[in-house]
Design a protein around this motif. Structure first.
Motif, PDB file in Angstrom:
ATOM      1  N   PRO A 169       0.807  -1.142  -0.005  1.00 42.38           N
ATOM      2  CA  PRO A 169       0.084   0.088   0.008  1.00 42.38           C
ATOM      3  C   PRO A 169       0.903   1.209  -0.118  1.00 42.38           C
ATOM      4  CG  PRO A 169      -0.063  -1.221   2.108  1.00 42.38           C
ATOM      5  CD  PRO A 169       0.747  -2.069   1.399  1.00 42.38           C
ATOM      6  N   ILE A 170       0.384   2.149  -0.902  1.00 43.51           N
ATOM      7  CA  ILE A 170       1.074   3.373  -1.152  1.00 43.51           C
ATOM      8  C   ILE A 170       0.360   4.557  -0.584  1.00 43.51           C
ATOM      9  CG2 ILE A 170       2.493   4.953  -2.657  1.00 43.51           C
ATOM     10  CD1 ILE A 170       3.807   2.561  -1.945  1.00 43.51           C
ATOM     11  N   ILE A 171       0.732   5.350   0.557  1.00 48.06           N
ATOM     12  CA  ILE A 171      -0.180   6.349   1.041  1.00 48.06           C
ATOM     13  C   ILE A 171       0.020   7.687   0.552  1.00 48.06           C
ATOM     14  CG2 ILE A 171      -0.835   4.656   2.915  1.00 48.06           C
ATOM     15  CD1 ILE A 171       1.109   6.660   4.777  1.00 48.06           C
ATOM     16  N   GLY A 172       1.160   7.874  -0.096  1.00 50.72           N
ATOM     17  CA  GLY A 172       1.498   9.496  -0.685  1.00 50.72           C
ATOM     18  C   GLY A 172       2.378   9.437  -1.742  1.00 50.72           C
ATOM     19  N   GLN A 173       1.993  10.529  -2.338  1.00 53.07           N
ATOM     20  CA  GLN A 173       2.755  10.767  -3.807  1.00 53.07           C
ATOM     21  C   GLN A 173       3.057  12.127  -3.936  1.00 53.07           C
ATOM     22  OE1 GLN A 173       0.472   9.698  -7.422  1.00 53.07           O
ATOM     23  NE2 GLN A 173       0.550  11.674  -7.716  1.00 53.07           N
ATOM     24  N   ARG A 258       9.014  18.127  -8.178  1.00 53.87           N
ATOM     25  CA  ARG A 258       8.256  17.241  -7.405  1.00 53.87           C
ATOM     26  C   ARG A 258       8.098  17.734  -5.915  1.00 53.87           C
ATOM     27  NH1 ARG A 258       8.336  12.021 -10.517  1.00 53.87           N
ATOM     28  NH2 ARG A 258       9.495  12.440 -12.368  1.00 53.87           N
ATOM     29  N   CYS A 259       6.840  18.014  -5.668  1.00 52.31           N
ATOM     30  CA  CYS A 259       6.660  18.777  -4.429  1.00 52.31           C
ATOM     31  C   CYS A 259       5.959  17.827  -3.288  1.00 52.31           C
ATOM     32  CB  CYS A 259       5.462  19.777  -4.649  1.00 52.31           C
ATOM     33  SG  CYS A 259       6.352  21.369  -5.368  1.00 52.31           S
ATOM     34  N   LEU A 260       6.350  17.910  -2.209  1.00 50.03           N
ATOM     35  CA  LEU A 260       5.268  17.174  -1.117  1.00 50.03           C
ATOM     36  C   LEU A 260       4.123  17.469  -0.950  1.00 50.03           C
ATOM     37  CD1 LEU A 260       8.064  17.608   1.896  1.00 50.03           C
ATOM     38  CD2 LEU A 260       7.686  15.579   0.584  1.00 50.03           C
ATOM     39  N   ILE A 300       0.156  20.358 -13.722  1.00 48.83           N
ATOM     40  CA  ILE A 300       0.465  19.675 -12.547  1.00 48.83           C
ATOM     41  C   ILE A 300      -0.401  18.375 -12.203  1.00 48.83           C
ATOM     42  CG2 ILE A 300       0.523  19.954 -10.024  1.00 48.83           C
ATOM     43  CD1 ILE A 300       0.910  22.926 -10.501  1.00 48.83           C
ATOM     44  N   VAL A 301       0.437  17.348 -12.065  1.00 40.04           N
ATOM     45  CA  VAL A 301      -0.348  16.220 -11.506  1.00 40.04           C
ATOM     46  C   VAL A 301      -0.222  16.325 -10.249  1.00 40.04           C
ATOM     47  CG1 VAL A 301      -0.041  13.439 -11.220  1.00 40.04           C
ATOM     48  CG2 VAL A 301       0.536  14.827 -13.433  1.00 40.04           C
ATOM     49  N   PRO A 302      -1.458  16.293  -9.380  1.00 42.03           N
ATOM     50  CA  PRO A 302      -1.484  16.659  -7.820  1.00 42.03           C
ATOM     51  C   PRO A 302      -0.924  15.477  -6.975  1.00 42.03           C
ATOM     52  CG  PRO A 302      -3.547  16.049  -8.742  1.00 42.03           C
ATOM     53  CD  PRO A 302      -2.655  16.214 -10.059  1.00 42.03           C
ATOM     54  N   TYR A 330       6.728   9.152  -7.866  1.00 40.73           N
ATOM     55  CA  TYR A 330       6.264   8.966  -9.389  1.00 40.73           C
ATOM     56  C   TYR A 330       5.146   9.515  -9.682  1.00 40.73           C
ATOM     57  CZ  TYR A 330       4.815   4.303  -8.315  1.00 40.73           C
ATOM     58  OH  TYR A 330       4.019   3.253  -7.656  1.00 40.73           O
ATOM     59  N   ALA A 331       4.553   9.704 -10.629  1.00 47.33           N
ATOM     60  CA  ALA A 331       3.268  10.197 -11.088  1.00 47.33           C
ATOM     61  C   ALA A 331       2.408   9.174 -11.302  1.00 47.33           C
ATOM     62  CB  ALA A 331       3.061  10.934 -12.367  1.00 47.33           C
ATOM     63  N   SER A 332       1.003   9.469 -10.656  1.00 40.75           N
ATOM     64  CA  SER A 332      -0.109   8.552 -10.712  1.00 40.75           C
ATOM     65  C   SER A 332      -1.565   9.498 -10.854  1.00 40.75           C
ATOM     66  CB  SER A 332      -0.113   7.494  -9.819  1.00 40.75           C
ATOM     67  OG  SER A 332      -0.868   7.810  -8.573  1.00 40.75           O
ATOM     68  N   GLU A 333      -2.410   8.808 -10.909  1.00 42.58           N
ATOM     69  CA  GLU A 333      -3.550   9.247 -10.935  1.00 42.58           C
ATOM     70  C   GLU A 333      -4.470   9.466  -9.675  1.00 42.58           C
ATOM     71  OE1 GLU A 333      -5.098   8.322 -15.274  1.00 42.58           O
ATOM     72  OE2 GLU A 333      -5.920   7.125 -13.879  1.00 42.58           O
ATOM     73  N   ALA A 334      -3.669   9.111  -8.539  1.00 44.57           N
ATOM     74  CA  ALA A 334      -3.979   8.892  -7.085  1.00 44.57           C
ATOM     75  C   ALA A 334      -4.673  10.592  -6.615  1.00 44.57           C
ATOM     76  CB  ALA A 334      -3.044   8.251  -6.344  1.00 44.57           C
ATOM     77  N   GLY A 335      -3.889  11.414  -6.875  1.00 47.73           N
ATOM     78  CA  GLY A 335      -4.256  12.719  -6.454  1.00 47.73           C
ATOM     79  C   GLY A 335      -5.415  13.300  -7.005  1.00 47.73           C
ATOM     80  N   TYR A 336      -5.758  12.832  -8.280  1.00 50.72           N
ATOM     81  CA  TYR A 336      -7.049  13.405  -9.100  1.00 50.72           C
ATOM     82  C   TYR A 336      -8.288  12.705  -8.056  1.00 50.72           C
ATOM     83  CZ  TYR A 336      -4.553  15.272 -12.783  1.00 50.72           C
ATOM     84  OH  TYR A 336      -3.755  16.182 -13.565  1.00 50.72           O
ATOM     85  N   PHE A 337      -7.987  11.280  -7.548  1.00 50.51           N
ATOM     86  CA  PHE A 337      -8.998  10.858  -7.168  1.00 50.51           C
ATOM     87  C   PHE A 337      -9.242  11.290  -5.756  1.00 50.51           C
ATOM     88  CE2 PHE A 337      -8.665   7.600 -10.505  1.00 50.51           C
ATOM     89  CZ  PHE A 337      -9.995   7.159 -10.649  1.00 50.51           C
ATOM     90  N   ALA A 338      -8.139  11.561  -5.089  1.00 50.79           N
ATOM     91  CA  ALA A 338      -8.069  12.131  -3.765  1.00 50.79           C
ATOM     92  C   ALA A 338      -8.732  13.447  -3.478  1.00 50.79           C
ATOM     93  CB  ALA A 338      -6.734  12.141  -3.006  1.00 50.79           C
ATOM     94  N   ASN A 339      -8.216  14.180  -4.586  1.00 51.71           N
ATOM     95  CA  ASN A 339      -9.158  15.441  -4.701  1.00 51.71           C
ATOM     96  C   ASN A 339     -10.581  15.625  -4.867  1.00 51.71           C
ATOM     97  OD1 ASN A 339      -6.312  16.719  -4.322  1.00 51.71           O
ATOM     98  ND2 ASN A 339      -6.106  17.279  -6.449  1.00 51.71           N
ATOM     99  N   ALA A 340     -10.737  14.517  -5.537  1.00 49.98           N
ATOM    100  CA  ALA A 340     -12.430  14.422  -5.694  1.00 49.98           C
ATOM    101  C   ALA A 340     -13.222  13.941  -4.385  1.00 49.98           C
ATOM    102  CB  ALA A 340     -12.647  13.478  -6.935  1.00 49.98           C
TER     103      ALA A 340
END
Length: 383
Positions: A169-173, A258-260, A300-302, A330-340
């Protein structure tokens, strides 16, 4: 069809980021609908690409989205030993092909488990969300997510993004922002360096700005969950100049930021713009047409950050037996789902070490474990 047979079909579609993906998405759609499941396609503006989503199970809240992408990175100039778009099984127990790991292996695990999902007595639904153009900036993600939210009356709770994590499980990007910078100076004889504006010298100042900015971030912003534990800036390419005795009038460079999750990439972008404007003001006293142009290579990929005690971590632990979380840069679509508003987490079969390289592979063991994870999710949602 077995997971391996589905993967063999999926990798045969050579869909690079930016290419039309309609052939592969239509095959996936036909496969899913053969089990009586209704699918929805979300097209881009010119109808050359489409994302797909569907729901399996009851129309109630609290379900789980399984997210993946259909595109892959290029193979040109990579020293492949086999046809990159043909799945090859070798004696080492690995399955070789472009996209086998990143991330058609996960798609195959989802699709292979679909018959079990359809027959199961699910108390919460499972959704598939398969996008286009993830590899060039997650271009299809937002429209796909918005369509999911507008299509279903119920609200899914979790989003599992199946990037290759060896089922950890990856909890941060970190967020990712790539900028293309063009410096236009004045050409001239190298003996006139103080009477002209060298694009190379000005580009070097931008590189130094990036290094200095990162050094400040190392001291002021820290998150030990990440490696490195700070936001980073990196100049990956720089091109310009034609001879040692000619002042360069044009240089291009690319800057990767690449930002925290707690740092603001828009502010970092604006800090760069402000610095470039300062340099323009200074150097236009020498050459009035001096410019520094900053353009987005892609938006930006969030970033995203899920608390280690979240229900998403518990869910992954229940279906994999692995509660030992980590983070990635690395990039993934996780930030978009989290923001939604979904509880996002990254977890999928295969190792990211194999992604984007020649002779990419996923082990049969990981593919089987990925399928077992999805099957365990079905069982979990029957409770």
């Amino acid at each position: 069809m077995t997971t391996q047979q589905i993967l063999e079909k999926l990798v045969s579609f050579p869909v690079l980021g930016g290419d039309t993906n309609l052939e592969i998405i239509n095959w996936i759609q036909q496969y899913i609908e053969s089990f009586g499941v209704t699918t929805f396609l979300v097209y881009n503006n010119d109808n050359t690409k489409a994302s797909l989503h569907c729901r399996i199970g009851p129309a109630v809240g609290g379900g789980v989205i399984l997210s993946g992408h259909t595109d892959v990175v290029p193979v040109k100039n990579q020293p492949w030993d086999t046809n990159p778009f043909e799945l090859v099984e070798k004696a080492d127990g690995n399955l070789y092909a472009r996209g086998s790991c990143d991330m058609k292996g996960f798609l195959a695990c989802c699709l292979a488990t679909l018959p079990k999902m359809v027959k199961a007595n699910l108390t919460k639904p499972i959704y598939f969300a398969f996008s286009y153009d993830e590899e060039i900036g997650c271009l299809g993600a937002e429209d796909l997510i918005n369509d999911i939210k507008s299509t279903y009356s119920e609200i899914p709770k979790f989003a599992i993004i199946g990037e290759a994590t060896m089922l950890q499980p990856i909890i941060g990007q970190k967020s990712i922002h790539i900028l293309d910078i063009t410096v236009n100076g004045s050409e001239g004889h190298s003996s006139r360096i103080n009477q002209e504006v060298s694009a190379i010298h000005e580009a070097a100042k931008i590189v130094l700005w990036a290094e200095t900015k990162m050094e400040k971030l190392v001291k002021t912003s820290n998150d030990v969950r990440f490696n490195p534990p700070h936001s980073s800036l990196h100049v990956g390419t720089i091109n310009g100049g034609i001879a040692a005795n000619i002042i360069a009038n044009n240089v291009t460079l690319s800057l990767d930021m690449r930002c925290l999750p707690k740092d603001n990439p828009n502010k970092l972008h604006q800090d760069l713009i402000n610095f470039c404007k300062e340099r323009e003001t200074i150097k236009r006293a020498i050459f009035s047409n001096f410019t520094i142009k900053v353009e987005e290579n892609h938006r930006i990929v969030p970033a995203f950050s899920t608390h280690e005690s979240s229900e998403a971590v518990t869910l992954i632990g229940e279906i994999t037996g692995n509660y030992n979380w980590n983070t990635v840069s690395y990039a993934s679509e996780a930030g978009y789902f989290a923001n939604a508003g979904f509880e996002a987490i990254i977890c999928g079969p295969g190792s990211i070490k194999q992604a984007h390289r020649a002779n990419e592979f996923i082990s049969k063991d990981q593919l089987n474990k990925g399928t077992a994870m999805i099957e365990a999710l079905v069982t979990y949602l029957e409770k």
